[in-house]
Design a protein around this motif. Structure first.
Motif, short mmCIF file in Angstrom:
data_model
loop_
_atom_site.label_atom_id
_atom_site.label_comp_id
_atom_site.label_asym_id
_atom_site.label_seq_id
_atom_site.Cartn_x
_atom_site.Cartn_y
_atom_site.Cartn_z
N GLY A 17 79.71 101.54 33.75
CA GLY A 17 79.15 100.21 33.96
C GLY A 17 79.65 99.21 32.93
N LYS A 18 79.21 97.99 33.07
CA LYS A 18 79.57 96.94 32.12
C LYS A 18 78.27 96.36 31.55
N ILE A 19 78.35 95.87 30.31
CA ILE A 19 77.18 95.29 29.66
C ILE A 19 77.35 93.77 29.54
N TYR A 20 76.32 93.05 29.88
CA TYR A 20 76.32 91.59 29.76
C TYR A 20 75.24 91.21 28.74
N ILE A 21 75.66 90.68 27.62
CA ILE A 21 74.71 90.27 26.57
C ILE A 21 74.35 88.82 26.90
N THR A 22 73.15 88.66 27.40
CA THR A 22 72.82 87.45 28.17
C THR A 22 71.74 86.61 27.51
N GLY A 23 72.07 85.38 27.19
CA GLY A 23 71.08 84.42 26.72
C GLY A 23 70.34 83.85 27.93
N ILE A 24 69.02 84.03 27.95
CA ILE A 24 68.27 83.59 29.14
C ILE A 24 67.62 82.22 28.93
N GLY A 25 67.96 81.53 27.83
CA GLY A 25 67.39 80.20 27.60
C GLY A 25 65.97 80.33 27.08
N PRO A 26 65.24 79.22 27.10
CA PRO A 26 63.92 79.20 26.44
C PRO A 26 62.88 80.07 27.13
N GLY A 27 63.04 80.42 28.38
CA GLY A 27 62.05 81.32 28.95
C GLY A 27 61.62 81.00 30.37
N ASN A 28 61.99 79.82 30.85
CA ASN A 28 61.71 79.52 32.25
C ASN A 28 63.02 79.65 33.04
N LEU A 29 62.86 79.83 34.35
CA LEU A 29 64.05 80.05 35.17
C LEU A 29 64.96 78.83 35.18
N GLU A 30 64.39 77.63 35.15
CA GLU A 30 65.20 76.42 35.36
C GLU A 30 66.18 76.13 34.23
N ASN A 31 65.89 76.63 33.04
CA ASN A 31 66.84 76.42 31.94
C ASN A 31 67.77 77.61 31.71
N MET A 32 67.80 78.54 32.67
CA MET A 32 68.75 79.64 32.65
C MET A 32 70.04 79.16 33.31
N THR A 33 71.19 79.67 32.87
CA THR A 33 72.43 79.26 33.54
C THR A 33 72.61 80.04 34.85
N LEU A 34 73.46 79.52 35.70
CA LEU A 34 73.76 80.22 36.97
C LEU A 34 74.34 81.60 36.69
N LYS A 35 75.17 81.69 35.65
CA LYS A 35 75.79 82.98 35.31
C LYS A 35 74.73 83.99 34.87
N ALA A 36 73.78 83.54 34.04
CA ALA A 36 72.72 84.45 33.58
C ALA A 36 71.89 84.94 34.77
N LEU A 37 71.60 84.03 35.68
CA LEU A 37 70.84 84.41 36.88
C LEU A 37 71.62 85.44 37.70
N GLU A 38 72.91 85.19 37.85
CA GLU A 38 73.77 86.10 38.62
C GLU A 38 73.80 87.48 37.96
N VAL A 39 73.93 87.49 36.64
CA VAL A 39 73.99 88.77 35.90
C VAL A 39 72.68 89.54 36.06
N LEU A 40 71.55 88.86 35.91
CA LEU A 40 70.26 89.56 36.02
C LEU A 40 70.03 90.05 37.44
N SER A 41 70.53 89.31 38.42
CA SER A 41 70.37 89.74 39.81
C SER A 41 71.25 90.96 40.11
N PHE A 42 72.41 90.99 39.50
CA PHE A 42 73.42 92.00 39.80
C PHE A 42 73.21 93.31 39.04
N CYS A 43 72.70 93.23 37.81
CA CYS A 43 72.61 94.43 36.97
C CYS A 43 71.53 95.41 37.46
#
Lengths: 244, 244
Positions: free
Chosen positions: B2-28
Motif C-alpha cells: 500500500g501507500k501512505i498519505y500523511i494528510t493535513g485535514i485542516g481545522p476540523g470541519n469538512l469544508e476547510n479540508m482540501t479536495l485531495k485530503a477528502l479524496e485520500v480519506l475516501s480512498f484509503c
C-alpha cells in the motif's frame, strides 16, 4: 445585495483547494482577482463574470468587489494560497469601512509555506518565520531586521516574493545576512509554480542558494541548524527519540 | 504493497479540508492518527479501519502506518491543520528510512495560523513567526530566544500549543517577554476549536492576553506595532495607500 468571499484558492491546482473555496467559486456570480490567479480560476469555472485588475491596483480591486456586491452579485475575490497571508483580506477590511452594509467573509486556503513544504519534505516542523522580500510596502531595513532576528534565533525561514524584475539581487542579500548566523552548509530548498505547469523543487546549501535565480513564483525555505537531508528531501527534526 | 498519505485535514470541519485530503480519506483502507483527530475523521468516513495511538506515541503511530502499508493497505495518517507544520511529516521521513520500499506522500492542509486568522480578521498580512510554546521537544530557552527575537523585530507572532495541564503559565511568560519590546496596548487575538463544536475567537490587548486562560486547542495571535482593530476584528495593515 450580494456577499463577498475573499477566497484563498491554494497553490493553483484544484486538488489543493478547500471544499469551501470550491463551493464559493461555484456559487458566486463574479470572480475578481489579479490576472494570473483569474486565469487559474477561469480554467475550472465557466459561465462566470471574470474581472481583473493589474498588479499595483489592489485598492481598485477591492472597490470593484464592493461595487459588484452592491449591484446584487455574489463575488469571489480570489487570492493565491491563503487570503490572509500577504493576501487581500486586510485591504478588504480597510476599504470596507466605506461599505458598512456589504457583508464579506474570509475563506482560508493552503499557503505556499504549506504546499511548498509538502513538496520539499518536512522543513517547517519546528518554529519558523514567514518573511516577504518585497520592499514595495515594507522598508528594506525592516525586512533586514526580521531576517537577522530570526536567523539569530535559529528559526527556519520561509521567504515569499524572493525576487522580481526590479529586485533581482534580494535573495542573495538575504542569504548574506543569514550567513552571519548560519553555516554555509545549512540545508535550504526552493519550490516554484506549485501545483501548476512548470512545478519544480530543489534542495541546496545556503551558500548555493545565494546564487540561484528565483522569480515571483518561487518560495524559498532556509533550514535551521538541525535541518538535514533524508533521501534527498529537506527535513527539520522536531526532536522525537526514534530509538534506533 | 500500500501507500501512505500523511494528510493535513485542516481545522476540523469538512469544508476547510482540501479536495485531495477528502479524496485520500475516501480512498484509503486504514485511517491512523491521534485519538482526537481520528474522531473528527470517523464522523465523516464510515467503513474504514480506524487506528489510533496516544499523545506521546508518535513513533509507534508511524511504525503502525508502515506495518499496515506492508500488509497491502492504503493508509491515511491524519494530522490536524497541515501535516508539515508541527505535524507528522518529519517523523515519517525519519522512521521511513527503515522501510525504503514503502511509498508515502505529504498532503498539505490549512494550518491553524490560516484558519484562525480568517476568524479573527487579517492579522497575518505582514511578516510573521509561528512558535510553539510546547517545551516537550524544544528547550524553553530556545523558545524564549525565538519569542524575544521576533518581538524585537516587530513581527506578528502566532503561538501554537500555548498551554497544557503541565504548562499552565506559559502564555503569561511569553507575553511578559514580548512586553519588553511591545506596548501593553498591542492588539492580540485568540481562536479556539476552529471549525468544531465550541469554536470561539476574541480580540484582546497584550496586557489582557497575559491573563487569559488558554488550552491545547487555542491558537494565539500577537499583533505587531501596526496591528489595529477595525469593526472589532484584528487587522495588520500591509501598507497600501487607500487615499481617503
Amino acid at each position: 445585495m450580494g456577499k463577498i468571499y475573499i477566497t484563498g484558492i491554494g497553490p493553483g491546482n484544484l486538488e489543493n483547494m478547500t471544499l469551501k473555496a470550491l463551493e464559493v467559486l461555484s456559487f458566486c456570480d463574479t470572480i475578481i482577482g489579479y490576472k494570473v490567479y483569474i486565469e487559474l480560476a477561469r480554467h475550472y469555472f465557466k459561465d462566470k463574470e471574470f474581472l481583473s485588475t493589474g498588479m499595483a491596483e489592489e485598492v481598485q480591486r477591492c472597490e470593484l468587489c464592493f461595487k459588484k456586491a452592491a449591484e446584487g452579485k455574489n463575488v469571489a475575490l480570489v487570492c493565491s494560497g491563503d487570503a490572509g497571508i500577504y493576501g487581500m483580506a486586510e485591504l478588504m477590511y480597510q476599504t470596507g469601512t466605506a461599505y458598512p452594509d456589504i457583508p464579506f467573509e474570509i475563506v482560508p486556503g493552503v499557503t505556499a509555506a504549506s504546499s511548498g513544504a509538502a513538496l520539499l519534505g518536512a522543513p517547517l516542523i519546528q518554529d519558523f518565520a514567514v518573511i516577504s522580500l518585497s520592499d514595495l510596502l515594507t522598508p528594506w531595513e525592516k525586512i533586514e531586521k526580521r531576517i537577522i532576528a530570526t536567523a539569530y534565533a535559529d528559526m527556519v525561514i520561509c521567504l515569499y516574493n524572493p525576487s522580481s524584475k526590479k529586485r533581482a539581487g534580494y535573495l542573495k542579500k538575504a542569504c548574506q545576512l543569514i550567513l552571519k548566523y548560519a553555516l554555509p552548509e545549512t540545508i535550504c530548498g526552493i519550490t516554484e509554480n506549485i501545483g501548476r505547469e512548470g512545478e519544480k523543487w530543489a534542495v541546496y546549501t545556503l551558500k548555493e542558494l545565494a546564487e540561484i535565480p528565483v522569480n515571483m513564483f518561487t518560495t524559498v525555505f532556509i533550514g535551521n541548524s538541525q535541518t538535514k537531508v533524508i533521501d534527498g528531501m529537506m527535513v527539520t527534526p522536531r526532536g522525537y527519540k526514534i530509538g534506533r
